[in-house]
Design a protein around this motif. Structure first.
Motif, PDB file in Angstrom:
ATOM      1  N   GLY A  79      -7.527  14.986  -9.695  1.00  0.00           N
ATOM      2  CA  GLY A  79      -6.714  16.143  -9.358  1.00  0.00           C
ATOM      3  C   GLY A  79      -5.499  15.860  -8.501  1.00  0.00           C
ATOM      4  N   PHE A  80      -5.033  14.621  -8.473  1.00  0.00           N
ATOM      5  CA  PHE A  80      -3.861  14.269  -7.673  1.00  0.00           C
ATOM      6  C   PHE A  80      -2.790  13.641  -8.562  1.00  0.00           C
ATOM      7  CE2 PHE A  80      -7.441  14.057  -4.677  1.00  0.00           C
ATOM      8  CZ  PHE A  80      -6.977  14.916  -3.683  1.00  0.00           C
ATOM      9  N   ASP A  81      -1.574  13.565  -8.033  1.00  0.00           N
ATOM     10  CA  ASP A  81      -0.454  12.932  -8.744  1.00  0.00           C
ATOM     11  C   ASP A  81       0.152  11.851  -7.860  1.00  0.00           C
ATOM     12  OD1 ASP A  81      -0.392  14.520 -11.156  1.00  0.00           O
ATOM     13  OD2 ASP A  81       0.330  16.179  -9.924  1.00  0.00           O
ATOM     14  N   ILE A  82       0.611  10.776  -8.487  1.00  0.00           N
ATOM     15  CA  ILE A  82       1.266   9.684  -7.761  1.00  0.00           C
ATOM     16  C   ILE A  82       2.746   9.991  -7.606  1.00  0.00           C
ATOM     17  CG2 ILE A  82       1.889   7.239  -7.856  1.00  0.00           C
ATOM     18  CD1 ILE A  82      -0.729   6.764  -9.385  1.00  0.00           C
ATOM     19  N   ASN A  83       3.281   9.757  -6.424  1.00  0.00           N
ATOM     20  CA  ASN A  83       4.714   9.924  -6.177  1.00  0.00           C
ATOM     21  C   ASN A  83       5.424   8.659  -6.659  1.00  0.00           C
ATOM     22  OD1 ASN A  83       7.307  10.210  -5.192  1.00  0.00           O
ATOM     23  ND2 ASN A  83       6.675  11.001  -3.207  1.00  0.00           N
ATOM     24  N   SER A 105       7.242 -12.373   2.386  1.00  0.00           N
ATOM     25  CA  SER A 105       8.121 -11.384   3.007  1.00  0.00           C
ATOM     26  C   SER A 105       7.269 -10.523   3.932  1.00  0.00           C
ATOM     27  CB  SER A 105       8.798 -10.519   1.939  1.00  0.00           C
ATOM     28  OG  SER A 105       7.827  -9.803   1.195  1.00  0.00           O
ATOM     29  N   ARG A 106       7.900  -9.607   4.634  1.00  0.00           N
ATOM     30  CA  ARG A 106       7.136  -8.778   5.553  1.00  0.00           C
ATOM     31  C   ARG A 106       6.299  -7.760   4.783  1.00  0.00           C
ATOM     32  NH1 ARG A 106      10.298  -6.050  10.364  1.00  0.00           N
ATOM     33  NH2 ARG A 106      11.017  -4.593   8.761  1.00  0.00           N
ATOM     34  N   GLN A 107       5.023  -7.729   5.081  1.00  0.00           N
ATOM     35  CA  GLN A 107       4.112  -6.768   4.457  1.00  0.00           C
ATOM     36  C   GLN A 107       3.739  -5.693   5.487  1.00  0.00           C
ATOM     37  OE1 GLN A 107       1.182  -9.778   3.535  1.00  0.00           O
ATOM     38  NE2 GLN A 107       1.594  -9.623   1.344  1.00  0.00           N
ATOM     39  N   GLU A 108       3.865  -4.426   5.080  1.00  0.00           N
ATOM     40  CA  GLU A 108       3.565  -3.325   5.979  1.00  0.00           C
ATOM     41  C   GLU A 108       2.546  -2.382   5.350  1.00  0.00           C
ATOM     42  OE1 GLU A 108       6.889  -1.173   7.530  1.00  0.00           O
ATOM     43  OE2 GLU A 108       8.076  -2.977   7.914  1.00  0.00           O
ATOM     44  N   VAL A 109       1.646  -1.888   6.175  1.00  0.00           N
ATOM     45  CA  VAL A 109       0.686  -0.868   5.777  1.00  0.00           C
ATOM     46  C   VAL A 109       0.683   0.206   6.859  1.00  0.00           C
ATOM     47  CG1 VAL A 109      -1.740  -0.348   5.287  1.00  0.00           C
ATOM     48  CG2 VAL A 109      -0.741  -2.521   4.524  1.00  0.00           C
ATOM     49  N   PHE A 159      -0.138  -3.721  -2.177  1.00  0.00           N
ATOM     50  CA  PHE A 159       0.445  -2.711  -3.068  1.00  0.00           C
ATOM     51  C   PHE A 159       0.196  -1.319  -2.482  1.00  0.00           C
ATOM     52  CE2 PHE A 159      -0.020   0.055  -6.942  1.00  0.00           C
ATOM     53  CZ  PHE A 159       1.324   0.031  -7.307  1.00  0.00           C
ATOM     54  N   ASN A 160       1.291  -0.552  -2.308  1.00  0.00           N
ATOM     55  CA  ASN A 160       1.208   0.798  -1.728  1.00  0.00           C
ATOM     56  C   ASN A 160       1.651   1.853  -2.730  1.00  0.00           C
ATOM     57  OD1 ASN A 160       2.511  -0.970   0.858  1.00  0.00           O
ATOM     58  ND2 ASN A 160       0.647   0.182   1.255  1.00  0.00           N
ATOM     59  N   ILE A 161       0.913   2.964  -2.757  1.00  0.00           N
ATOM     60  CA  ILE A 161       1.376   4.149  -3.480  1.00  0.00           C
ATOM     61  C   ILE A 161       1.128   5.371  -2.602  1.00  0.00           C
ATOM     62  CG2 ILE A 161       0.905   3.169  -5.760  1.00  0.00           C
ATOM     63  CD1 ILE A 161      -1.541   5.022  -5.916  1.00  0.00           C
ATOM     64  N   ASP A 162       1.876   6.444  -2.868  1.00  0.00           N
ATOM     65  CA  ASP A 162       1.691   7.720  -2.174  1.00  0.00           C
ATOM     66  C   ASP A 162       1.265   8.784  -3.172  1.00  0.00           C
ATOM     67  OD1 ASP A 162       2.494   6.587   0.192  1.00  0.00           O
ATOM     68  OD2 ASP A 162       3.880   8.212   0.698  1.00  0.00           O
ATOM     69  N   ALA A 214      -4.701   9.352   4.646  1.00  0.00           N
ATOM     70  CA  ALA A 214      -4.139  10.613   4.144  1.00  0.00           C
ATOM     71  C   ALA A 214      -3.675  10.415   2.703  1.00  0.00           C
ATOM     72  CB  ALA A 214      -3.029  11.104   5.055  1.00  0.00           C
ATOM     73  N   ASP A 215      -2.356  10.524   2.461  1.00  0.00           N
ATOM     74  CA  ASP A 215      -1.847  10.394   1.099  1.00  0.00           C
ATOM     75  C   ASP A 215      -1.330   8.991   0.789  1.00  0.00           C
ATOM     76  OD1 ASP A 215       0.325  10.411   2.783  1.00  0.00           O
ATOM     77  OD2 ASP A 215       1.450  11.947   1.686  1.00  0.00           O
ATOM     78  N   ASP A 216      -1.539   8.054   1.704  1.00  0.00           N
ATOM     79  CA  ASP A 216      -1.036   6.680   1.574  1.00  0.00           C
ATOM     80  C   ASP A 216      -2.183   5.782   1.118  1.00  0.00           C
ATOM     81  OD1 ASP A 216      -0.046   4.103   1.952  1.00  0.00           O
ATOM     82  OD2 ASP A 216       1.143   4.683   3.684  1.00  0.00           O
ATOM     83  N   LEU A 217      -2.080   5.238  -0.105  1.00  0.00           N
ATOM     84  CA  LEU A 217      -3.129   4.406  -0.697  1.00  0.00           C
ATOM     85  C   LEU A 217      -2.657   2.949  -0.739  1.00  0.00           C
ATOM     86  CD1 LEU A 217      -3.820   7.317  -1.623  1.00  0.00           C
ATOM     87  CD2 LEU A 217      -4.531   6.360  -3.810  1.00  0.00           C
TER      88      LEU A 217
END
Length: 590
Positions: A249-253, A264-268, A125-128, A208-211
């Motif tokens: 103090g951050f916001d999720i995009n 399926s293909r998983q990318e990080v 699971f990815n969020i920015d 960086a900003d990729d969680l």
């Protein structure tokens, strides 16, 4: 913790300036008197999938100041990690818990180490984070340095550091110290999220900003991510994850949230992680096609995404540069080398892979076949230092080799091949010595015959010692040309644009090596009570070898050394260049 202690003890601009290698007056001028309008260069670059990214690039003087602040903070962080038992050493990076959290903008970290944490999982699971640098304002930077238990800086010092780092009340994208500061401040978020992940038996990392969160549990924890009841493949951050991100103090995009499944293909961070960390097959195939086009036509094209000004992007084909392609191949090689080292640790070293073979052909093409300048290949690193300073010292007499600019600086008109720890030496299997040079001659002859693109405009000159070690090289040249070099020629043409030049023989001698061309006074220099022995590489109890001589004598005192005996070597190099030019002119005449 010397640096951190000094930073904690600092109270004035004089203390901060000293830590950064500046005079207080120079630091004050840059911060308070220099016009803000000329401190940064502003521009936008298109993002990969549409939109633009605003860049505030500091001007050179401010960039240097910010680079020094970045180095200071990186060193302080290393001291903190070491004191807490988290020494940031490459040898321990796979198993260190600290390495499993933040991987962006950190020493010994990369997108590869970040992706590796999420291999072979059922869910990824990815969020920015939205506007990552921009959300870290002046107050947050200053407050961090004052309140963080590892720093606890004087408020005036915290203010100074924030003034160096921030622009328009935020960390600017383009500043050398924005990455380290974003990691220091983002660590608070990491602590919360790694705790959440541990409770739910998930793995968490940030680049960086990729969680990224991953797990092989049968059901993904709803506190971290939840699927839409109307579309089970549409996922959004769970309430607890969203709460913790907001608290820090951050916001999720919301536009960059995705769940990836094992089937399926998983990318990080752009790398495939289904089994081992790997580059996407489409990327490899595209690069392979570009390399083939370069070898056959001398050029290739890349796709450029351009913002159309309406929220979308258009795709244009533009000519790619050889350095861009080098970067792509280097990226693929970096991922493959990481995996290869892991395999070697378990099974021992292996030979070049097919991808490394392609990279080797490209390097032979770029560095030698299509070289933009004549290339000198010496026997080793120390010879490089000798030749470099000889050319610089005698530049006025050899305009083909170097140009003296109006300001007194010297520009080389040849390139000296560097034996270094980079991929070039490893892939080309060139680390110095006649054995490597002999293999290079055979490899280059075979591979250059395969290139159909225009090339070989400039000579590649192998400069070797004219001693017993040259015998193997001479035999290879005889194998190719049918004639064995005598060792008295200024140069020998081997094949294509490849030439061999041995150190000249002085009257009455049958052998020579490059150290013979230094004057007696230079070779008599005593270092730490030891004298120079040119047949040694390293040191013994009585003598020092070529490495110490090259660095502590030649490089350290080049402006005082008389290089006049190198005239014969440089004259032979110039003769080789002139002969190749005539050869090229002759070939161009019908």
């Amino acid at each position: 913790m010397m640096l951190l202690t000094a930073l904690r003890s600092a109270k004035t601009i004089h203390h901060v300036a000293a830590l950064l290698g500046y005079k207080a007056s120079a630091l004050a001028f840059m911060l308070y008197r220099k016009d803000r309008a000329i401190k940064y260069k502003q521009f936008d670059i298109p993002k990969r999938y549409g939109g633009t990214r605003h860049i505030s690039a500091p001007m050179p003087d401010l960039k240097l100041l910010q680079s020094r602040l970045s180095d200071l903070l990186q060193n302080c962080l290393s001291e903190i990690n070491e004191a807490n038992g988290r020494a940031d050493k490459a040898a321990n990076r796979v198993n260190s818990r600290a390495d499993r959290i933040s991987h962006g903008f950190r020493r010994n970290r990369s997108i590869i180490t970040n992706a590796r944490e999420h291999r072979n999982q059922k869910y990824v699971f990815n969020i920015d984070l939205k506007d990552f640098f921009g959300s870290i304002n002046f107050g947050r930077v200053r407050g961090f340095f004052i309140k963080d238990r590892n720093f606890l800086l004087n408020p005036d010092v915290a203010t100074l550091l924030a003034q160096i780092a921030c622009h328009d009340n935020a960390l600017p994208q383009g500043s050398p110290c924005s990455p380290i500061l974003s990691n220091l401040i983002g660590h608070v978020l990491d602590v919360h999220l790694v705790g959440l992940a541990a409770k739910k038996r998930c793995t968490y990392s940030r680049y960086a900003d990729d969680l990224t969160f991953s797990t092989s549990k049968p059901v993904f924890p709803v506190s971290i991510a939840v699927s839409d009841p109307e579309n089970e493949h549409r996922w959004s951050p769970g309430s607890e994850l969203a709460r913790l991100v907001k608290k820090c103090g951050f916001d999720i995009n919301p536009t960059k949230t995705r769940m990836q499944y094992r089937n399926s293909r998983q990318e990080v961070t752009g790398l495939v992680v289904n089994k081992k960390v790997n580059v996407r097959s489409e990327y490899r195939n595209t690069v392979r096609a570009m390399v083939h086009h370069l070898f056959t036509k001398g050029s290739y094209e890349i796709l450029q995404r351009v913002d159309d000004g309406k929220g979308g992007i258009t795709i244009n084909k533009i000519a790619g540069t050889i350095n861009q392609l080098h970067g792509m191949l280097g990226f693929i090689d970096g991922v493959d080398l990481y995996n290869k080292k892991l395999i070697a640790a378990a099974k021992g070293p292996s030979s070049l892979t097919s991808k490394e073979t392609m990279y080797r052909r490209f390097l032979l093409f770029k560095e030698f076949f299509a070289a933009p300048l004549p290339v000198l290949i010496c026997e080793g690193k120390t010879d490089n230092i000798y030749i470099l300073h000889a050319i610089r010292s005698l530049a006025a007499a050899y305009p083909q080799l170097a140009t003296t600019n109006a300001d007194g600086t010297i520009k080389l008109n040849v390139r000296i091949f560097k034996y270094s720890g980079t991929s070039t030496g490893r892939i080309l299997r060139m680390h110095g010595g006649t054995g490597d040079l002999g293999n290079f001659i055979l490899d280059y002859r075979a591979e250059s015959a395969r290139f159909k693109a225009p090339g070989q405009q400039h000579p590649v000159i192998l400069l070797i010692d004219n001693d017993s070690g040259a015998a193997s090289i001479y035999n290879i040249v005889k194998q190719i040309t049918g004639q064995k070099p005598k060792g008295t020629e200024p140069f020998v043409h081997v094949t294509g644009n490849l030439y061999l030049s041995a150190t000249p023989l002085k009257p009455g001698v049958t052998e020579s090596m490059i150290e013979d061309f230094f004057d007696t006074a230079t070779k008599s220099t005593v270092i730490a009570g030891k004298t120079f022995e040119p047949k040694l590489e390293d040191e013994t109890a009585k003598y020092y070898g070529k490495i110490v001589f090259a660095h502590k004598v030649v490089r350290a005192h080049a402006d005082k050394i008389d290089f006049k005996d190198f005239n014969s070597i440089l004259s032979n190099i110039v003769s080789t260049i002139d002969a190749h030019v005539k050869k090229q002119v002759g070939a161009a005449i019908p």
